[in-house]
Scaffold this motif. Structure first.
Motif, short mmCIF file in Angstrom:
data_model
loop_
_atom_site.label_atom_id
_atom_site.label_comp_id
_atom_site.label_asym_id
_atom_site.label_seq_id
_atom_site.Cartn_x
_atom_site.Cartn_y
_atom_site.Cartn_z
N GLN A 128 0.81 -1.15 -0.12
CA GLN A 128 0.05 -0.05 -0.24
C GLN A 128 0.79 1.28 0.09
O GLN A 128 0.53 2.21 -0.70
CB GLN A 128 -0.85 0.02 1.05
CG GLN A 128 -1.88 1.23 1.30
CD GLN A 128 -2.77 1.07 -0.06
OE1 GLN A 128 -3.66 0.00 -0.13
NE2 GLN A 128 -2.95 2.31 -0.90
N ARG A 136 1.97 9.54 -5.72
CA ARG A 136 2.43 10.87 -5.44
C ARG A 136 3.68 11.23 -6.40
O ARG A 136 3.77 12.54 -6.53
CB ARG A 136 2.86 10.88 -4.00
CG ARG A 136 1.58 11.01 -2.90
CD ARG A 136 1.89 11.39 -1.53
NE ARG A 136 2.97 10.34 -1.13
CZ ARG A 136 2.47 9.30 -0.34
NH1 ARG A 136 1.10 9.05 -0.15
NH2 ARG A 136 3.43 8.72 0.37
N ASP A 167 0.90 4.18 -3.01
CA ASP A 167 0.76 5.48 -2.74
C ASP A 167 1.96 6.54 -3.00
O ASP A 167 1.68 7.57 -3.68
CB ASP A 167 0.55 5.71 -1.15
CG ASP A 167 -0.81 5.00 -0.68
OD1 ASP A 167 -1.64 4.85 -1.62
OD2 ASP A 167 -1.12 4.84 0.60
#
Length: 294
Positions: free
Chosen positions: A174, A182, A178
């Motif tokens: 995860q 970004r 992420d």
């Protein structure tokens, strides 16, 4: 035209430099490639620059080591901002773990060698690689082979490298998804049916793989590497059906390391990948960038 979206260079555990890979791809008639070195963007940076010079699309990419249910899983990041500060800081942390893992593995190997009355490995020879690149277990295997400790890379893994491996459980899938987002990229689960670093290390049941992918999709995984060189056509069809039913993007590549790397495709572009894959990948990157500007 042909594409190959999973290639490794000498910046991690491949046998050719990024520039050589780009030239090989050009000569092979490929229209686009992605150099996905382990836990570093340096190979991609060099490949992108080389691609711009000779006129071939090189998607900025990386292969990130992460943990899922206690097992190491690889996540490909496509379309990333190669200079993204947070991403490179995270990768630096993983590279530091690789260095510490190498120290531990080598210490255990030397303990066995000394107990057997054999010459110890010069650990500094291998650790010095960490000044230039992430240290992989393949690096250790090659060193042991070159110095005569084993007769093959496989033997190195069978004797020591699997037994003394220390999985990095501090960075989750995860978190990988992420930080790739970004950095302006899309997150792709690599080689799901591979014997290692894949969903198969969690479960060998296809229904379990589907459940895991559904959960990852809810957590914004973008796609799965469906088209692979070392995979049965029936497995490819099954994964494609699962991926399409969930709404994930299907990508593909050879995972080419070089002709002497056990399990590698024989050459770049050795896997036939549908023309639609590149368009879908590029479109998904643009959609993700609009949602998560880096």
């Amino acid at each position: 035209m042909a594409i190959d979206l999973h290639i490794h260079s000498t910046i991690s555990d491949g046998e050719y430099t990024p520039e050589e890979l780009v030239m090989m791809a050009k000569k092979a008639g490929l229209s686009a490639i992605a150099v996905c070195d382990h836990d570093t963007t340096e190979g991609a940076r060099l490949a992108v620059a080389a691609g711009e010079k000779i006129g071939i699309v090189v998607i900025p990419a990386v292969e990130v080591s992460a943990s899922l249910q206690g097992e190491v899983i690889h996540i490909l990041g496509y379309g990333i901002n190669l200079g993204h500060l947070e991403l490179n800081q995270v990768l630096g942390t993983i590279v530091s773990y690789r260095y510490r893992r190498a120290e531990s593995i080598l210490a255990n190997i030397n303990q066995e060698l000394i107990a057997a009355g054999r010459r110890a490995v010069n650990t500094q020879d291998i650790l010095d690689l960490g000044k230039e690149k992430p240290i992989t277990r393949a690096d250790i295997a090659m060193y042991l082979l070159e110095k005569g400790y084993v007769k093959s890379r496989n033997e190195a893994f069978d004797l020591w490298l699997d037994k003394y491996n220390i999985p990095n459980k501090d960075f989750s899938v995860q978190e990988a998804i992420d930080v790739i987002h970004r950095a302006g990229g899309i997150a792709i689960l690599a080689h799901p049916s591979s014997p290692s670093m894949s969903l198969n290390t969690i479960s060998t049941k296809l229904e379990d793989h589907k459940a895991i992918l559904q959960d990852l999709y809810r957590n914004e995984l973008d796609g799965v590497e469906v088209y692979r060189f070392l995979q049965q056509i029936e497995d490819e069809k099954k994964y494609l059906e699962i991926v399409e039913s969930i709404g994930l993007v299907a990508t593909g590549g050879t995972d080419f390391h070089g002709p002497h790397y056990l399990g590698s495709a024989p050459t770049i572009g050795a896997k036939e990948i549908p023309d639609s894959v590149l368009d879908k990948v590029l479109t998904t990157i643009e959609m993700r960038r609009a949602k998560n500007p880096s």
